[in-house]
Each structure stands twice: as C-alpha cells, then as structure tokens.
Design a protein around this motif. Structure first.
Motif, short mmCIF file in Angstrom:
data_model
loop_
_atom_site.label_atom_id
_atom_site.label_comp_id
_atom_site.label_asym_id
_atom_site.label_seq_id
_atom_site.Cartn_x
_atom_site.Cartn_y
_atom_site.Cartn_z
N LEU A 40 28.21 37.28 46.22
CA LEU A 40 27.03 37.12 44.91
C LEU A 40 27.37 38.20 43.98
O LEU A 40 26.80 38.45 42.81
CB LEU A 40 25.70 37.07 45.27
N PHE A 41 27.88 39.73 44.52
CA PHE A 41 27.71 40.68 43.86
C PHE A 41 28.93 41.10 43.19
O PHE A 41 30.13 40.83 43.77
CB PHE A 41 27.32 41.86 44.87
N ASP A 42 28.88 41.72 42.14
CA ASP A 42 29.96 42.49 41.21
C ASP A 42 29.43 43.72 40.76
O ASP A 42 28.33 44.06 40.94
CB ASP A 42 30.27 41.22 40.14
N LYS A 43 30.46 44.28 40.22
CA LYS A 43 30.33 45.63 39.41
C LYS A 43 28.99 45.63 38.39
O LYS A 43 28.25 46.30 38.13
CB LYS A 43 31.18 46.45 39.23
N ILE A 44 29.10 44.47 37.75
CA ILE A 44 28.01 44.31 36.55
C ILE A 44 27.55 42.80 36.61
O ILE A 44 28.11 41.89 37.36
CB ILE A 44 29.13 44.37 35.23
N ASP A 45 26.54 42.75 35.93
CA ASP A 45 25.78 41.44 35.77
C ASP A 45 26.66 40.49 34.84
O ASP A 45 26.98 41.01 33.53
CB ASP A 45 24.37 41.64 35.27
#
Length: 94
Positions: A40-45
C-alpha cells in the motif's frame, strides 16, 4: 534517521530498526514486514485527500475488490485519521 530528511521507505525504516536492541527490533520488523506485504505504501500519496472532502459532495470509497481485511483496515485508518486531523485544524468543511 533524522527528522526532516523524509520521505522514508519501509526498507529505510527496517534498516533503522535493525540498529535497535533485538527484543525491540524483532516485533517492529514483523510489523513492518506485514505492512510491506500489503503493498500500500509509496514515497508520496497518489491522491489528494482534499479532493475527497468538498462541501456539498458525497464521496464513496468502494473497498469491495480488496479481499484482505487487514488492507481495508489500514486504508480506513489512514483516511479517517487524516480527515479527523484536517477537520480539527479547520482545513476541510464539516
């Protein structure tokens, strides 16, 4: 990891956790591995949360295609926490 040097990846967090005592690091690493597996996670939304909450607009977030109950919980927690904080700071309408 120093304050203000983010954004951080889960891999960066795991590297920092490895520097802690083993009895502290192991539960944290297990949690980070679980979160990483959710993908679900990335460096930015990728979405602007302000687009989801406009006065006079109803937003429906359909989670039916997500089978993982844990993934749904993380998504709902993230959104509700952000909505609450934005509303508390008068950044979004009631």
């Amino acid at each position: 990891m120093k304050s203000g040097t983010g954004p951080f990846t889960i891999s960066m967090l795991k590297s920092a956790v490895l520097e802690l005592e083993e009895k502290t690091a192991m539960p944290l690493l297990a949690l980070l591995n679980e979160l990483e597996a959710l993908n679900l996670f990335d460096k930015i939304d990728s979405h602007n949360i302000f687009d989801l909450c406009k006065q006079g607009q109803l937003t429906i977030i359909d989670l039916n295609k997500i089978y993982s109950e844990r993934k749904k919980q993380v998504i709902v927690y993230y959104l509700s926490k952000n909505f609450f904080n934005l509303r508390r700071n008068n950044l979004i309408p009631p």
